[in-house]
Write a protein that holds these residues in place. Structure first.
Motif, mmCIF file in Angstrom:
data_model
loop_
_atom_site.group_PDB
_atom_site.id
_atom_site.type_symbol
_atom_site.label_atom_id
_atom_site.label_comp_id
_atom_site.label_asym_id
_atom_site.label_seq_id
_atom_site.Cartn_x
_atom_site.Cartn_y
_atom_site.Cartn_z
ATOM 1 N N GLN A 43 -36.765 7.620 -7.527
ATOM 2 C CA GLN A 43 -36.099 7.569 -6.218
ATOM 3 C C GLN A 43 -36.589 6.406 -5.355
ATOM 4 O O GLN A 43 -36.124 6.220 -4.238
ATOM 5 C CB GLN A 43 -36.362 8.857 -5.431
ATOM 6 C CG GLN A 43 -35.819 10.105 -6.066
ATOM 7 C CD GLN A 43 -36.215 11.311 -5.234
ATOM 8 O OE1 GLN A 43 -35.457 11.714 -4.368
ATOM 9 N NE2 GLN A 43 -37.406 11.852 -5.489
ATOM 10 N N ALA A 76 -32.537 18.225 -10.380
ATOM 11 C CA ALA A 76 -31.707 18.018 -9.187
ATOM 12 C C ALA A 76 -31.827 16.572 -8.702
ATOM 13 O O ALA A 76 -30.825 15.952 -8.310
ATOM 14 C CB ALA A 76 -32.115 18.997 -8.088
ATOM 15 N N ILE A 77 -33.018 16.023 -8.741
ATOM 16 C CA ILE A 77 -33.227 14.626 -8.332
ATOM 17 C C ILE A 77 -32.565 13.678 -9.317
ATOM 18 O O ILE A 77 -31.820 12.767 -8.929
ATOM 19 C CB ILE A 77 -34.736 14.327 -8.196
ATOM 20 C CG1 ILE A 77 -35.307 15.076 -6.985
ATOM 21 C CG2 ILE A 77 -34.994 12.815 -8.082
ATOM 22 C CD1 ILE A 77 -36.821 15.125 -6.940
ATOM 23 N N SER A 79 -30.147 14.166 -11.367
ATOM 24 C CA SER A 79 -28.684 14.280 -11.404
ATOM 25 C C SER A 79 -28.013 13.524 -10.264
ATOM 26 O O SER A 79 -26.823 13.224 -10.343
ATOM 27 C CB SER A 79 -28.258 15.750 -11.383
ATOM 28 O OG SER A 79 -28.562 16.335 -10.136
ATOM 29 N N LYS A 80 -28.753 13.186 -9.234
ATOM 30 C CA LYS A 80 -28.198 12.430 -8.107
ATOM 31 C C LYS A 80 -28.279 10.924 -8.319
ATOM 32 O O LYS A 80 -27.718 10.160 -7.525
ATOM 33 C CB LYS A 80 -28.918 12.809 -6.817
ATOM 34 C CG LYS A 80 -28.644 14.234 -6.389
ATOM 35 C CD LYS A 80 -29.423 14.589 -5.144
ATOM 36 C CE LYS A 80 -29.198 16.053 -4.805
ATOM 37 N NZ LYS A 80 -30.091 16.506 -3.751
ATOM 38 N N SER A 82 -27.295 7.427 -9.518
ATOM 39 C CA SER A 82 -26.052 6.788 -9.944
ATOM 40 C C SER A 82 -26.344 5.786 -11.059
ATOM 41 O O SER A 82 -27.512 5.464 -11.347
ATOM 42 C CB SER A 82 -25.425 6.063 -8.762
ATOM 43 O OG SER A 82 -26.243 4.963 -8.376
ATOM 44 N N ASP A 85 -28.340 3.148 -9.565
ATOM 45 C CA ASP A 85 -29.744 3.546 -9.391
ATOM 46 C C ASP A 85 -30.521 3.359 -10.687
ATOM 47 O O ASP A 85 -31.675 2.926 -10.668
ATOM 48 C CB ASP A 85 -29.853 5.012 -8.967
ATOM 49 C CG ASP A 85 -29.341 5.289 -7.573
ATOM 50 O OD1 ASP A 85 -29.369 4.371 -6.718
ATOM 51 O OD2 ASP A 85 -28.912 6.438 -7.326
#
Length: 146
Positions: A43, A76-77, A79-80, A82, A85
């Motif tokens: 992230q 969850a992280i 899967s977000k 792109s 990213d």
């Protein structure tokens, strides 16, 4: 998680030598590294891994629940993220830049390494339930690599 579930509850704190990771340490390390190192770095955040000690989760069932909770947070992280990213750079805990998708590939290599440790520990303990490896190998036989 299959191999983790093969660990007898009374062996969660077993290790082959003093000052070496116990089975519980390995499981907690895998969970914490995935969530607080790989997921954070992917992230663009700094890693926040500080410990894999028993204070996080003690006893087999608590350790397994801890692993499942942190894995769900990691998924969850991930899967977000792109496609863009996955192509950008992140910084590893050692301050080395790396493309995010390559960083995440290293996560699976890290897990494979520690899964091998668990299989070895279980073999040293004479645990015969660790047939998950044989099942995995048989199931993938003949499929080849893609």
């Amino acid at each position: 998680m299959r191999v983790a579930r093969c660990i007898p509850a009374d062996k969660i704190d077993w290790t082959y030598a003093p000052e070496k990771f116990t089975l519980g340490d390995i499981l907690r390390h895998l969970a914490v590294a995935e969530r607080y190192m790989w997921a954070e770095n992917a992230q663009g955040h700094a890693a926040s891994y500080t410990t894999h000690g028993k204070e996080l989760a003690d006893g087999l069932e608590n350790v397994l629940a801890f692993m499942e909770r942190l894995h769900a947070e990691s998924v969850a992280i991930f899967s977000k993220l792109s496609s863009e990213d996955l192509q950008r750079k992140c910084m590893t805990p050692g301050n080395a830049p790396i493309t995010v998708w390559k960083w995440l590939r290293l996560m699976t290599e890290h897990e494979i390494h520690h899964r091998g440790q668990i299989y070895l520990y279980l073999s040293m303990l004479g645990v015969s339930d660790a047939g998950a490896l044989r099942t995995d190998v048989r199931a993938s036989a003949g499929r080849g690599l893609s």
